[in-house]
Design an enzyme around this catalytic site. Structure first.
Site, mmCIF file in Angstrom:
data_model
loop_
_atom_site.group_PDB
_atom_site.id
_atom_site.type_symbol
_atom_site.label_atom_id
_atom_site.label_comp_id
_atom_site.label_asym_id
_atom_site.label_seq_id
_atom_site.Cartn_x
_atom_site.Cartn_y
_atom_site.Cartn_z
ATOM 1 N N TYR A 1 -6.750 2.170 1.985
ATOM 2 C CA TYR A 1 -6.606 1.623 0.631
ATOM 3 C C TYR A 1 -7.776 0.712 0.277
ATOM 4 O O TYR A 1 -8.240 -0.097 1.088
ATOM 5 C CB TYR A 1 -5.295 0.811 0.535
ATOM 6 C CG TYR A 1 -5.090 0.178 -0.834
ATOM 7 C CD1 TYR A 1 -4.500 0.903 -1.863
ATOM 8 C CD2 TYR A 1 -5.526 -1.117 -1.097
ATOM 9 C CE1 TYR A 1 -4.336 0.338 -3.117
ATOM 10 C CE2 TYR A 1 -5.359 -1.685 -2.356
ATOM 11 C CZ TYR A 1 -4.765 -0.950 -3.361
ATOM 12 O OH TYR A 1 -4.606 -1.497 -4.608
ATOM 13 N N HIS B 1 -16.366 37.196 -30.028
ATOM 14 C CA HIS B 1 -17.475 36.464 -30.688
ATOM 15 C C HIS B 1 -17.070 35.969 -32.082
ATOM 16 O O HIS B 1 -17.937 35.765 -32.930
ATOM 17 C CB HIS B 1 -18.734 37.337 -30.821
ATOM 18 C CG HIS B 1 -19.076 38.124 -29.602
ATOM 19 N ND1 HIS B 1 -19.945 37.681 -28.629
ATOM 20 C CD2 HIS B 1 -18.629 39.335 -29.175
ATOM 21 C CE1 HIS B 1 -20.036 38.586 -27.663
ATOM 22 N NE2 HIS B 1 -19.242 39.604 -27.966
ATOM 23 N N SER C 1 -5.313 14.444 -48.401
ATOM 24 C CA SER C 1 -6.537 13.654 -48.535
ATOM 25 C C SER C 1 -6.317 12.607 -49.607
ATOM 26 O O SER C 1 -5.627 12.852 -50.600
ATOM 27 C CB SER C 1 -7.697 14.574 -48.921
ATOM 28 O OG SER C 1 -8.700 13.828 -49.576
ATOM 29 N N GLN D 1 -6.337 0.875 -7.683
ATOM 30 C CA GLN D 1 -5.477 0.359 -8.749
ATOM 31 C C GLN D 1 -5.866 0.977 -10.101
ATOM 32 O O GLN D 1 -5.058 1.027 -11.021
ATOM 33 C CB GLN D 1 -5.597 -1.170 -8.803
ATOM 34 C CG GLN D 1 -4.770 -1.830 -9.871
ATOM 35 C CD GLN D 1 -4.639 -3.330 -9.631
ATOM 36 O OE1 GLN D 1 -3.900 -3.768 -8.748
ATOM 37 N NE2 GLN D 1 -5.378 -4.130 -10.374
ATOM 38 N N GLU E 1 -6.101 19.257 -35.085
ATOM 39 C CA GLU E 1 -7.396 18.657 -34.742
ATOM 40 C C GLU E 1 -7.251 17.605 -33.647
ATOM 41 O O GLU E 1 -8.088 17.498 -32.746
ATOM 42 C CB GLU E 1 -8.008 18.009 -35.993
ATOM 43 C CG GLU E 1 -8.370 19.020 -37.069
ATOM 44 C CD GLU E 1 -8.690 18.331 -38.385
ATOM 45 O OE1 GLU E 1 -7.798 18.267 -39.248
ATOM 46 O OE2 GLU E 1 -9.816 17.844 -38.543
ATOM 47 N N LYS F 1 -6.028 19.118 -50.979
ATOM 48 C CA LYS F 1 -6.154 19.286 -49.534
ATOM 49 C C LYS F 1 -4.833 19.191 -48.786
ATOM 50 O O LYS F 1 -3.967 18.393 -49.103
ATOM 51 C CB LYS F 1 -7.085 18.206 -48.971
ATOM 52 C CG LYS F 1 -8.506 18.359 -49.448
ATOM 53 C CD LYS F 1 -9.289 19.304 -48.572
ATOM 54 C CE LYS F 1 -9.691 18.566 -47.330
ATOM 55 N NZ LYS F 1 -10.827 19.097 -46.662
ATOM 56 N N ASN G 1 0.815 -1.217 0.000
ATOM 57 C CA ASN G 1 0.000 0.000 0.000
ATOM 58 C C ASN G 1 0.853 1.273 0.000
ATOM 59 O O ASN G 1 0.574 2.215 -0.741
ATOM 60 C CB ASN G 1 -0.965 -0.007 1.194
ATOM 61 C CG ASN G 1 -1.982 -1.131 1.078
ATOM 62 O OD1 ASN G 1 -2.101 -1.755 0.021
ATOM 63 N ND2 ASN G 1 -2.706 -1.399 2.158
HETATM 64 N N1 ARG Z 1 -1.410 -3.327 -7.666
HETATM 65 C C1 ARG Z 1 -1.902 -2.633 -6.518
HETATM 66 C C2 ARG Z 1 -2.349 -1.226 -6.909
HETATM 67 O O1 ARG Z 1 -1.980 -0.803 -7.931
HETATM 68 C C3 ARG Z 1 -0.833 -2.542 -5.473
HETATM 69 C C4 ARG Z 1 -1.347 -2.417 -4.077
HETATM 70 C C5 ARG Z 1 -2.016 -3.665 -3.643
HETATM 71 N N2 ARG Z 1 -2.373 -3.597 -2.263
HETATM 72 C C6 ARG Z 1 -3.230 -4.490 -1.732
HETATM 73 N N3 ARG Z 1 -3.521 -4.313 -0.484
HETATM 74 N N4 ARG Z 1 -3.786 -5.390 -2.437
HETATM 75 O O2 ARG Z 1 -3.093 -0.588 -6.207
#
Ligand code: ARG
Length: 462
Positions: A322, A161, A282, A327, A295, A288, A115
């Protein structure tokens, strides 16, 4: 333990491996392999810190740090075999490290978690992108400054405008984008300063009981300080959101300019010619020459802003800390960053190569009664008329010219006096577009003298 049956990193309590669909939805290695360099940089700093704190031996730390470099070179050379069963870049690197250095590899993950590891890697990656974006912006600003310098006194219509408003100078118009891009660069710099805290050592969410030194790793990785709250450290993605919102605003600016280039390069306007290098043809219409790069730049804002909105939506419902939802932060951000860099580079190329058509610009500037405001100002100044009355008289003169099918400078003095008898021939001095722009010397105005001063200011700044 059999890797196929259950995950080697976390499979202790699992009797069977994941379903193929589970693996497909869960694995991020297909995209987060882009974080390899950052992952290894972070792990090397972590290992050095663990050794200095006496948590692992120097021998193990040295083996880990060396082994990580081997893994990095394998990844960079393309010989590394990524495995979806190992989910993500963190576990792919660690599993390979174990093959390279043996048991010591298992000590690397002490006092940290995926994490804080992913929060770190992604933050380092975004920080690099911020630096690249600022470089790209500066390059584009320099290309615009070269245009502004060359055309400080070229006259063109200024629009509101998309109707002819007042004559302005080419250089002034180019400098407007230099200003926007200057704000963009400063937004990226602000975001960088705010995001520059290390999440490493926040561990899973609560910190760790190991005697780690978060200040040491923060410093080694170029951060100003470690983040002060471990729950926030692993659940925060503000840095990516700030990057995406700064990118969105920058892309919006590029898109506006791209829109102008599309209009300006049309046969109806002919304000600029884009180079062959930045145009396409084109397959059916031989005449063209299409402004495709402009674009596409105009369209890039859509996916960049889309990424910003997507990540906001991913984050808004997540309880601390987390969740795997997070992810989904990466692919969108990678895509947005790639396309922003591409758009900046393409715009820089187009601007460097494009040629302004001075005659067309000046002819357009002289049409559409563009000096009507100058006429009204002359009435105020020379005849001491209140501006509202001068506006009215000028309106009548414009109507007269329109009826006669001519422009303001083509009216005769007799015509002018038929609307207001005090008008003298001096009025014709202010009706020319060059006099008009030269007179607008207020700070930040369009006069060539002002444009040159601003070009100089920006050249000194860059
Ligand atoms: N691949 C995970 C992500 O990108 C990494 C972290 C995973 N952590 C967990 N507690 N499963 O978030």
């Amino acid at each position: 333990m059999d890797d196929k049956k259950s995950n080697a990193m976390w499979g202790g309590r699992f009797g069977s491996g994941p379903d193929a669909i589970m693996e497909a939805i869960n694995a991020s290695i297909g995209f987060d392999q882009r974080l390899a360099k950052q992952d290894i940089e972070g792990s090397r700093a972590h290992a050095a810190m663990l050794a200095r704190q006496g948590i692992i031996t120097n021998t193990d730390a040295d083996a880990i740090r060396e082994g990580l470099l081997t893994v990095l070179s394998e990844i960079e050379s393309g010989s590394f075999e990524f495995s979806a069963a190992l989910e993500d870049i963190h576990m792919n690197v660690e599993a390979r490290l174990k093959e390279v250095v043996g048991e010591a590899a298992g000590r690397l993950h002490t006092g940290r978690s995926r994490n804080d590891q992913v929060a770190l890697d992604f933050r380092l990656w975004v920080r690099d992108q911020i630096d690249a974006a600022i470089d790209g912006i500066h390059a584009l600003q320099k290309a615009l400054l070269a245009q502004a310098d060359a055309g400080a006194d070229w006259v063109m219509p200024g629009f509101t405008h998309l109707q002819t408003a007042q004559p302005v100078t080419w250089g002034h118009h180019m400098l407007a984008y230099v200003e926007m891009l200057g704000r963009d660069a400063s937004r990226f710099a602000d975001a960088r300063a705010r995001m520059n805290e290390s999440p490493l050592g926040a561990a899973a969410l609560a910190g760790t009981s190991f005697d780690i030194d978060r200040h040491m790793t923060a410093e080694a990785l170029g951060f100003d300080r470690p983040s002060a709250n471990s729950l926030d450290a692993v659940s925060d993605r503000d840095f990516a959101l700030e990057f995406l919102s700064a990118s969105s605003i920058c892309a919006m600016h590029l898109s506006r300019f791209a829109e102008e280039l599309v209009i300006w390069s049309s046969a109806q306007f002919r304000f600029v010619s884009l180079s062959d290098r930045f145009s396409t043809g084109s397959s059916i219409m031989p005449q063209k020459k299409n402004p495709d790069a402009a674009e596409l730049i105009r369209a890039k804002i859509a996916r960049i802003f889309g990424a910003n909105v997507a990540l906001m939506m991913v984050m808004k419902g997540l309880p601390l800390t987390y969740s795997k939802d997070m992810q989904e932060d990466k692919e969108q951000t990678f895509d947005a960053a790639d396309n922003l860099m591409l758009a900046l580079a393409a715009m820089t190329g187009m601007v460097s190569d494009m040629t302004a058509n001075r005659e067309s610009l000046e002819a357009a500037a002289s049409s559409g009664f563009s000096t009507a405001t100058d006429l009204a100002d002359w009435l105020v100044r020379s005849l001491n008329m209140p501006f509202r009355d001068a506006h009215h008289v000028t309106g009548a003169l414009v109507k007269l010219a329109e009826d006669k099918g001519c422009d303001l400078p083509d009216l005769s003095l007799v015509d002018m006096q038929s609307v207001h008898d005090k008008i003298t021939k001096d009025v014709f001095d202010v009706l020319g577009v060059h006099n008009s722009v030269a007179s607008r010397t207020s700070y930040g105005g369009t006069a060539p003298s002002e444009v040159r001063a601003q070009v100089k200011r920006w050249k000194d700044l860059l």
